[in-house]
Write a protein that holds these residues in place. Sequence first.
Motif, PDB file in Angstrom:
ATOM      1  N   ILE A 214       0.844  -1.202   0.000  1.00 12.96           N
ATOM      2  CA  ILE A 214       0.000   0.000   0.000  1.00 12.96           C
ATOM      3  C   ILE A 214       0.873   1.243   0.000  1.00 12.96           C
ATOM      4  N   LEU A 215       1.922   1.215   0.796  1.00 13.80           N
ATOM      5  CA  LEU A 215       2.851   2.342   0.875  1.00 13.80           C
ATOM      6  C   LEU A 215       3.485   2.613  -0.484  1.00 13.80           C
ATOM      7  N   ASN A 240      11.674  18.035  -2.127  1.00 17.59           N
ATOM      8  CA  ASN A 240      12.674  17.678  -1.115  1.00 17.59           C
ATOM      9  C   ASN A 240      12.180  17.940   0.305  1.00 17.59           C
ATOM     10  N   ALA A 241      10.881  18.155   0.458  1.00 19.22           N
ATOM     11  CA  ALA A 241      10.333  18.473   1.775  1.00 19.22           C
ATOM     12  C   ALA A 241      10.258  17.230   2.657  1.00 19.22           C
ATOM     13  N   LEU A 242      10.259  17.456   3.955  1.00 18.10           N
ATOM     14  CA  LEU A 242      10.068  16.369   4.918  1.00 18.10           C
ATOM     15  C   LEU A 242       8.644  15.830   4.744  1.00 18.10           C
ATOM     16  N   THR A 243       8.541  14.555   4.408  1.00 19.93           N
ATOM     17  CA  THR A 243       7.240  13.964   4.092  1.00 19.93           C
ATOM     18  C   THR A 243       7.066  12.646   4.828  1.00 19.93           C
ATOM     19  N   MET A 244       5.885  12.456   5.404  1.00 17.98           N
ATOM     20  CA  MET A 244       5.528  11.195   6.052  1.00 17.98           C
ATOM     21  C   MET A 244       4.567  10.439   5.133  1.00 17.98           C
ATOM     22  N   HIS A 245       4.896   9.187   4.839  1.00 18.87           N
ATOM     23  CA  HIS A 245       4.060   8.310   4.026  1.00 18.87           C
ATOM     24  C   HIS A 245       3.584   7.171   4.916  1.00 18.87           C
ATOM     25  N   VAL A 246       2.308   6.818   4.825  1.00 13.17           N
ATOM     26  CA  VAL A 246       1.746   5.761   5.672  1.00 13.17           C
ATOM     27  C   VAL A 246       0.927   4.808   4.816  1.00 13.17           C
ATOM     28  N   GLY A 247       1.182   3.513   4.971  1.00  9.88           N
ATOM     29  CA  GLY A 247       0.338   2.482   4.384  1.00  9.88           C
ATOM     30  C   GLY A 247      -0.319   1.706   5.507  1.00  9.88           C
ATOM     31  N   LEU A 248      -1.645   1.630   5.509  1.00  8.84           N
ATOM     32  CA  LEU A 248      -2.402   0.970   6.571  1.00  8.84           C
ATOM     33  C   LEU A 248      -3.228  -0.164   5.984  1.00  8.84           C
ATOM     34  N   ALA A 377      -4.217  -4.191  12.769  1.00  7.78           N
ATOM     35  CA  ALA A 377      -3.946  -3.217  11.719  1.00  7.78           C
ATOM     36  C   ALA A 377      -2.435  -3.125  11.547  1.00  7.78           C
ATOM     37  N   GLY A 378      -1.992  -3.199  10.300  1.00  4.50           N
ATOM     38  CA  GLY A 378      -0.567  -3.083  10.017  1.00  4.50           C
ATOM     39  C   GLY A 378      -0.249  -1.707   9.473  1.00  4.50           C
ATOM     40  N   PHE A 379       0.682  -0.994  10.106  1.00  7.17           N
ATOM     41  CA  PHE A 379       1.065   0.364   9.722  1.00  7.17           C
ATOM     42  C   PHE A 379       2.498   0.361   9.191  1.00  7.17           C
ATOM     43  N   ALA A 380       2.646   0.679   7.914  1.00  7.25           N
ATOM     44  CA  ALA A 380       3.979   0.852   7.327  1.00  7.25           C
ATOM     45  C   ALA A 380       4.239   2.344   7.172  1.00  7.25           C
ATOM     46  N   PHE A 381       5.388   2.801   7.648  1.00  9.33           N
ATOM     47  CA  PHE A 381       5.765   4.215   7.584  1.00  9.33           C
ATOM     48  C   PHE A 381       7.006   4.384   6.713  1.00  9.33           C
ATOM     49  N   SER A 382       7.062   5.533   6.049  1.00 11.67           N
ATOM     50  CA  SER A 382       8.278   5.952   5.369  1.00 11.67           C
ATOM     51  C   SER A 382       8.402   7.461   5.526  1.00 11.67           C
ATOM     52  N   TRP A 383       9.608   7.924   5.838  1.00 10.44           N
ATOM     53  CA  TRP A 383       9.880   9.365   5.925  1.00 10.44           C
ATOM     54  C   TRP A 383      10.961   9.704   4.911  1.00 10.44           C
ATOM     55  N   THR A 384      10.708  10.721   4.121  1.00  6.50           N
ATOM     56  CA  THR A 384      11.681  11.166   3.125  1.00  6.50           C
ATOM     57  C   THR A 384      12.020  12.633   3.377  1.00  6.50           C
ATOM     58  N   GLY A 385      13.151  13.076   2.779  1.00  3.34           N
ATOM     59  CA  GLY A 385      13.589  14.452   2.985  1.00  3.34           C
ATOM     60  C   GLY A 385      14.315  14.667   4.296  1.00  3.34           C
ATOM     61  N   LEU A 386      15.011  13.630   4.786  1.00  7.02           N
ATOM     62  CA  LEU A 386      15.671  13.699   6.096  1.00  7.02           C
ATOM     63  C   LEU A 386      17.102  14.246   6.031  1.00  7.02           C
ATOM     64  N   LYS A 387      17.771  14.069   4.947  1.00  7.70           N
ATOM     65  CA  LYS A 387      19.208  14.352   4.889  1.00  7.70           C
ATOM     66  C   LYS A 387      19.525  15.807   5.228  1.00  7.70           C
ATOM     67  N   ASP A 388      20.548  15.982   6.082  1.00  4.35           N
ATOM     68  CA  ASP A 388      21.056  17.287   6.531  1.00  4.35           C
ATOM     69  C   ASP A 388      20.051  18.057   7.391  1.00  4.35           C
ATOM     70  N   GLU A 414      12.360   3.671   6.868  1.00  3.95           N
ATOM     71  CA  GLU A 414      11.067   3.004   6.972  1.00  3.95           C
ATOM     72  C   GLU A 414      10.877   2.412   8.357  1.00  3.95           C
ATOM     73  N   ALA A 415       9.615   2.164   8.704  1.00  2.02           N
ATOM     74  CA  ALA A 415       9.283   1.523   9.971  1.00  2.02           C
ATOM     75  C   ALA A 415       7.971   0.773   9.806  1.00  2.02           C
ATOM     76  N   TYR A 416       7.724  -0.168  10.703  1.00  2.67           N
ATOM     77  CA  TYR A 416       6.478  -0.933  10.658  1.00  2.67           C
ATOM     78  C   TYR A 416       6.057  -1.292  12.070  1.00  2.67           C
ATOM     79  N   VAL A 417       4.750  -1.294  12.284  1.00  2.00           N
ATOM     80  CA  VAL A 417       4.217  -1.731  13.568  1.00  2.00           C
ATOM     81  C   VAL A 417       2.831  -2.327  13.347  1.00  2.00           C
TER      82      VAL A 417
END
Length: 467
Positions: A214-215, A240-248, A377-388, A414-417
């Motif tokens: 889903i993510l 290049n912005a800090l972005t949170m992506h979630v797949g549920l 419920a399975g939550f997959a996370f991804s965060w982009t735009g972290l560097k520097d 990425e992370a999952y819970v």
Amino acid sequence: MAVDPDQIRALVEQPVEALQVELKTWLDPRTEDGIAKLVKAMFAIRNRNGGFLLIGFDNATRAPDPYAFDQSVETLFHIDTLQGLVSRYVNPSFEIGIAFTDRDGQVYPVISIPEGVQVPAVVRRDLIGQGGKKLLAEGDLYFRTFNSNGTASSARILPPDYADLLDVCFENREADIGRFLRRHLGGVGSAATLSSALGIESEERKLRKRAFAILESGSAAAGTAIAERATPDQRKRIDNALTMHVGLAFDPPRPDALPTQEFLNKVSSSNPNYTGWPVWLDSRGFAEKLDRPYVASGMWEALIVDLDGGWSEHVEFLRLDPRGEFYLHRVMQDDLTEKVAPGTALDIILMIYRVAEVLAVGTILGRSLGWEEQGEAGFAFSWTGLKDRALRPWVNAFRSVGPNGGTSRTSAVEAYVTVPLETPSAALAPYVSAAVAPLFSTFAGYEPSTELVETSVRKLIERKMDS
């Protein structure tokens, strides 16, 4: 009772009727009829575990209602008047909050009712109106429900709602027990040991695989939608912005479910609106038509792009799939505010709030949409735009978050819970810790304390977030 001004402003700018948000046309708290309507609404929201009552809006159209009283809004809806009604008619008593905000030159009151009910709020005395009509009766218990007329409404509780009310009260008691256990077991060993001791670690490979699928598909769809709609200047801010992506992913999937209006109404009404801009929000009432949801590939989608320098800027793409798959793409406030330079900061507590809201709203939606509470419920996370980017408490520079975590040299993580749907929102802290751990560790190994996560989750659920 502290009230988040940004949340109040968002509620008034984009009013929506939900189980924990009620809209009322203007009413007069000096009259018996007005008192009865206020008491019923406030008590019903309290028994649903808190929320908001917006005065001055039509609940069917969400449009403002003309104000025609002889006193100012601030005088008519003074906190002493409203708290006095609660104290006079409720057993047991509870504290409320009141905030006022302007929209198009008209001031509107927003009544904030706290969560945490362990004993239902019950009418303690009769209220008799004109002609001897009993408007309130001693012992009446009101509840926000779908069962009265098929839409979210405040009504005298009916037998089908008893289980929901008992669940609300039990979950608040259970959350207190959970906080006690976490305080005393937190020093036993690692986070994994604590999770195992509390019986909250139960990942399933199949659910994890679905969540990351889903993510992946949601991120691709978001990229395409943004590229088609955003201007070149807007894309420069977004790319290049800090972005949170979630797949549920909810278990089990419902392959034959369809994206009906009824489904979208249920999602909207069930969202507890913990923040002024809730995750998986309903944008059907937005003034910008392009921001409103549409059906594509058997699911609801919406792309919201607001970078015009208004009171609050947003870039968000979401998917609501009745088959049991939700996606969220959110550019974080850290890059959409004038308080800090874009690309430089990540506010620790703000991110904890956002992750906690995803888990809380996700599990609530799962239960409200009919998935078994024994499910997961399975939550997959991804965060982009972290560097520097550096960890920095820019929302409130005086907040203490422990040692500085330094600067990230990683672009994405990425992370999952997996979260059991029966988990009370106030007991989500261990899952939040597990979800944010991979993100924060990229900042020179930073790890937020158990107390910081626990406190932040509690503030979110109680709607008492720091400004």
